[in-house]
Enzyme design. Structure first.
Site, mmCIF file in Angstrom:
data_model
loop_
_atom_site.group_PDB
_atom_site.id
_atom_site.type_symbol
_atom_site.label_atom_id
_atom_site.label_comp_id
_atom_site.label_asym_id
_atom_site.label_seq_id
_atom_site.Cartn_x
_atom_site.Cartn_y
_atom_site.Cartn_z
ATOM 1 N N HIS A 229 -23.487 -39.073 20.921
ATOM 2 C CA HIS A 229 -24.592 -39.266 21.874
ATOM 3 C C HIS A 229 -25.010 -37.978 22.584
ATOM 4 O O HIS A 229 -26.170 -37.786 22.873
ATOM 5 C CB HIS A 229 -24.263 -40.374 22.890
ATOM 6 C CG HIS A 229 -23.089 -40.084 23.780
ATOM 7 N ND1 HIS A 229 -21.787 -40.201 23.353
ATOM 8 C CD2 HIS A 229 -23.016 -39.673 25.073
ATOM 9 C CE1 HIS A 229 -20.970 -39.890 24.354
ATOM 10 N NE2 HIS A 229 -21.695 -39.565 25.409
ATOM 11 N N LYS A 233 -26.226 -31.376 23.501
ATOM 12 C CA LYS A 233 -25.793 -30.437 24.545
ATOM 13 C C LYS A 233 -25.476 -29.049 23.988
ATOM 14 O O LYS A 233 -25.465 -28.074 24.734
ATOM 15 C CB LYS A 233 -24.557 -30.978 25.267
ATOM 16 C CG LYS A 233 -24.892 -32.030 26.310
ATOM 17 C CD LYS A 233 -23.658 -32.332 27.120
ATOM 18 C CE LYS A 233 -23.918 -33.397 28.167
ATOM 19 N NZ LYS A 233 -22.645 -33.805 28.785
ATOM 20 N N HIS A 258 -31.259 -32.649 26.261
ATOM 21 C CA HIS A 258 -30.164 -32.806 25.283
ATOM 22 C C HIS A 258 -30.367 -34.067 24.450
ATOM 23 O O HIS A 258 -29.938 -34.149 23.306
ATOM 24 C CB HIS A 258 -28.788 -32.776 25.952
ATOM 25 C CG HIS A 258 -28.357 -34.045 26.621
ATOM 26 N ND1 HIS A 258 -28.719 -34.394 27.892
ATOM 27 C CD2 HIS A 258 -27.587 -35.071 26.175
ATOM 28 C CE1 HIS A 258 -28.166 -35.562 28.211
ATOM 29 N NE2 HIS A 258 -27.487 -36.002 27.180
ATOM 30 N N HIS A 284 -29.862 -42.755 25.023
ATOM 31 C CA HIS A 284 -28.688 -43.163 25.808
ATOM 32 C C HIS A 284 -28.826 -42.911 27.305
ATOM 33 O O HIS A 284 -27.983 -43.345 28.081
ATOM 34 C CB HIS A 284 -27.391 -42.547 25.239
ATOM 35 C CG HIS A 284 -27.214 -41.087 25.514
ATOM 36 N ND1 HIS A 284 -27.893 -40.113 24.819
ATOM 37 C CD2 HIS A 284 -26.429 -40.421 26.396
ATOM 38 C CE1 HIS A 284 -27.525 -38.917 25.262
ATOM 39 N NE2 HIS A 284 -26.639 -39.085 26.233
ATOM 40 N N HIS A 285 -29.913 -42.202 27.719
ATOM 41 C CA HIS A 285 -30.142 -42.068 29.165
ATOM 42 C C HIS A 285 -31.371 -42.845 29.622
ATOM 43 O O HIS A 285 -31.834 -42.660 30.752
ATOM 44 C CB HIS A 285 -30.280 -40.593 29.552
ATOM 45 C CG HIS A 285 -28.976 -39.848 29.523
ATOM 46 N ND1 HIS A 285 -27.957 -40.073 30.426
ATOM 47 C CD2 HIS A 285 -28.505 -38.910 28.655
ATOM 48 C CE1 HIS A 285 -26.931 -39.287 30.133
ATOM 49 N NE2 HIS A 285 -27.229 -38.575 29.048
ATOM 50 N N ASP A 313 -20.605 -45.533 27.881
ATOM 51 C CA ASP A 313 -20.556 -44.131 28.267
ATOM 52 C C ASP A 313 -20.359 -43.990 29.775
ATOM 53 O O ASP A 313 -19.466 -43.271 30.232
ATOM 54 C CB ASP A 313 -21.876 -43.471 27.828
ATOM 55 C CG ASP A 313 -21.883 -41.975 28.003
ATOM 56 O OD1 ASP A 313 -20.793 -41.373 27.882
ATOM 57 O OD2 ASP A 313 -22.962 -41.404 28.246
HETATM 58 FE FE LIG Z 1 -25.964 -37.603 27.602
HETATM 59 FE FE LIG Z 2 -20.804 -39.330 27.370
#
Ligand SMILES: [Fe+2]
Ligand SMILES: [Fe+2]
Length: 395
Positions: A229, A233, A258, A284-285, A313
């Site tokens: 995920h 980064k 990211h 995922h955010h 997460d």
């Molecule tokens: Fe993230």
């Molecule tokens: Fe994470």
């Protein structure tokens, strides 16, 4: 039963055997089917399939100990199976305890008493033994030459299927391992906890997916794709990623990217898992109420896989120690997540988190144990500063 009927029965059993083993590609299931069928066909009380682990110079098999299944390993050359694997010749003995090649260890572990033993090699494509078929305790009397011939036929039939399933299993494992190590590379730059978070959030993601009613395969896919995920980064500059204090607004905007970088790295992959990882990385955010990033998607506009992974997460991040915060208690983390129902998170996923909470905790404890083992192993590779003093100074 007459001779003719006996032959007919064996032919039926043989063709059934061929059909069954051709239909199974998973090594685990294949070995179980083979052991069960072979036992039946040669009228033995037990059948074990041993496989050669070339890398370790060992044979391994699965043994049932009560309700549990355990992997048992024996060195090449040891015991009847070890002898057969090493020499490539069959062994047929009436009374195992009188044969010096026989070791009673397995009987001692399983509480079983071996009498007669028949073992033949499983020859792979190149003619070397890739494993051993071993049957124990013939229904009546000892195993005959005819039994030996039959077991050899079964071994020949099964060998290439076992070889293929083994290759497939190796491939699958190395694919999963590569994916996991890729995720580790990304995480290594800022967390350095070498996978603690990744392993746990990955397990939680799989458990949540099952609890959401997904199939075994779908849940496994989410489990193995989820560690990627944050792969994006790696494209975030150190000055931002490793900045100790609070990020400036423009730095935070870059940090948010990211998600986009990650999906760009993974998009259009041929691998099903990597395509799924791209879907998770980009979303995922995102938040259920549309307050997330990068696209401020809402509700079911966000892929379900990402909605699942975001709960896993965040839950793990809360109960873990981070540079910027101490570890929360499990109870505090639960209260926080419940409070974010419909805001950050999908209420259905939160329900599943609570429903499967025991499994989540069990997985967390299991992963923590494994991490300790890994750390013990890593102490073999100390930091250079801990290097012992040079015993042989240069002159
Ligand atoms: Fe993230
Ligand atoms: Fe994470």
């Amino acid at each position: 039963m007459g001779r003719r009927q006996e032959l007919e029965k064996r032919q039926t059993l043989l063709s059934r055997f061929g059909r069954l083993i051709a239909a199974e590609t998973r090594l685990d299931a294949l070995l179980t089917i083979i052991a069960e069928e072979v036992r039946h066909i040669v009228n033995a009380d037990r059948c074990s399939v041993f496989l050669v682990d070339m890398y370790k110079g060992e044979l391994w098999t699965k043994v049932a100990l009560g309700m549990e299944e355990k992997i048992l390993r024996i060195p090449m050359g040891q015991g009847i199976a070890g002898f057969v694997a090493k020499t490539g010749s069959a062994v047929n003995i009436r009374d195992a305890y009188r044969d010096t090649r026989f070791t009673q260890d397995l009987d001692r572990i399983t509480g079983y008493q071996t009498r007669s033993v028949l073992a033949v090699p499983l020859k792979g494509r190149e003619g070397r033994a890739v494993g051993v078929f071993e049957v124990l305790n013939k229904g009546k009397g000892a195993f005959t030459d005819e039994d030996e011939g039959l077991l050899r036929i079964l071994a020949t039939m099964a060998a290439s299927f076992i070889e293929n399933a083994t290759l497939y299993e190796d491939l699958r494992r190395s694919h999963l391992e590569t994916i996991y190590r890729m995720a580790l590379v990304a995480e290594f730059r800022d967390q350095k906890d070498t996978g603690r978070h990744l392993r746990r959030m990955s397990r939680f993601s799989g458990i949540l997916a099952s609890a959401m009613g997904m199939t075994y395969q779908e849940a496994e896919d989410i489990r193995y794709a989820s560690p990627l995920h944050d792969i994006g980064k790696v494209a975030i500059p150190d000055a931002i990623l490793r900045k100790p204090g609070k990020l400036e607004p423009d730095e935070f905007e870059e940090m948010k990217r990211h998600t986009i970088y990650g999906s760009q790295m993974l998009v259009n992959a041929e691998s099903r898992l990597l395509r799924l990882a791209a879907k998770i990385a980009i979303a995922h955010h995102e938040h259920f109420d549309g307050s997330g990033y990068p696209y401020a998607l809402k509700g079911d506009q966000i892929a379900i896989e990402a909605r699942i992974v975001s709960v896993a997460d965040v839950f793990d991040a809360l109960v873990s120690k981070r540079v910027y915060k101490g570890a929360w208690t499990v109870e505090d983390a639960k209260t926080y997540i419940r409070g974010q129902e419909g805001k950050l998170f999908d209420p259905a996923v939160i329900d599943c988190l609570f429903k499967s909470f025991e499994d989540i905790i069990a997985a967390m404890e299991e992963e923590n144990r494994r991490i300790l083992e890994d750390e013990a192993f890593k102490s073999n590779f100390p930091e250079p500063s801990a290097k012992p003093v040079d015993q042989h100074p240069h002159i």
